[in-house]
Design a protein around this motif. Structure first.
Motif, mmCIF file in Angstrom:
data_model
loop_
_atom_site.group_PDB
_atom_site.id
_atom_site.type_symbol
_atom_site.label_atom_id
_atom_site.label_comp_id
_atom_site.label_asym_id
_atom_site.label_seq_id
_atom_site.Cartn_x
_atom_site.Cartn_y
_atom_site.Cartn_z
ATOM 1 N N GLU A 105 2.606 -22.176 78.563
ATOM 2 C CA GLU A 105 3.575 -21.873 79.618
ATOM 3 C C GLU A 105 4.987 -22.263 79.180
ATOM 4 N N LYS A 106 5.145 -23.445 78.601
ATOM 5 C CA LYS A 106 6.474 -23.893 78.158
ATOM 6 C C LYS A 106 6.986 -23.018 77.014
ATOM 7 N N SER A 107 6.089 -22.619 76.112
ATOM 8 C CA SER A 107 6.507 -21.750 75.005
ATOM 9 C C SER A 107 6.981 -20.400 75.532
ATOM 10 N N ALA A 108 6.283 -19.862 76.515
ATOM 11 C CA ALA A 108 6.689 -18.583 77.100
ATOM 12 C C ALA A 108 8.036 -18.719 77.811
ATOM 13 N N ASP A 109 8.232 -19.818 78.573
ATOM 14 C CA ASP A 109 9.516 -20.048 79.247
ATOM 15 C C ASP A 109 10.657 -20.146 78.230
ATOM 16 N N THR A 110 10.432 -20.880 77.149
ATOM 17 C CA THR A 110 11.463 -21.035 76.117
ATOM 18 C C THR A 110 11.788 -19.691 75.478
ATOM 19 N N LEU A 111 10.780 -18.896 75.207
ATOM 20 C CA LEU A 111 11.001 -17.579 74.612
ATOM 21 C C LEU A 111 11.812 -16.684 75.542
#
Length: 123
Positions: A105-111
């Motif tokens: 989830e955090k990786s998707a938000d950062t992307l």
């Protein structure tokens, strides 16, 4: 001067014809073959470190011997410890799955945020 080792050609003699062997189970060459296989193989016995065990009806059964005896209290304690470790293992697996979900989830938000920043910079 050539060597005369290979001057003669190799020609093996004819082999005698083979006799056909009957595949019938009605004729046996000897009854000793059947006697050799008549040993009792119904029980598998195992000896590891002085502790004997026999495989009977799909389960390992501990045999007698002062070294190999385990008290029922010890068996109950080991079963309880095994159950505790299984529950702890399941909890740890659940925590790992939760952490992986959070990381995804955090990786998707950062992307998404990086794409938004680069889009705003290009304007």
């Amino acid at each position: 001067m050539p060597l005369n080792l290979l001057s003669r050609s190799f020609s093996p003699g004819k082999s005698p014809p083979r006799r056909s062997v009957s595949l019938s189970s009605l004729r046996r060459e000897s009854d000793k073959v059947g006697q050799d296989l008549s040993h009792d193989f119904s029980k598998i016995r195992l000896n590891i470190g002085g502790q004997n065990a026999t495989f009977e009806d799909g389960e390992w059964v501990s045999e007698g011997g002062s070294k190999g005896r385990v008290s029922s209290r010890e068996v109950a304690r080991l079963r309880q410890e095994n159950q505790t470790l299984l529950e702890e293992n399941n909890l740890l697996k659940l925590k790992v799955e939760l952490l992986l979900d959070m990381l995804t989830e955090k990786s998707a938000d950062t992307l998404i945020k990086d794409k938004e920043i680069s889009r705003l910079k290009s304007r």
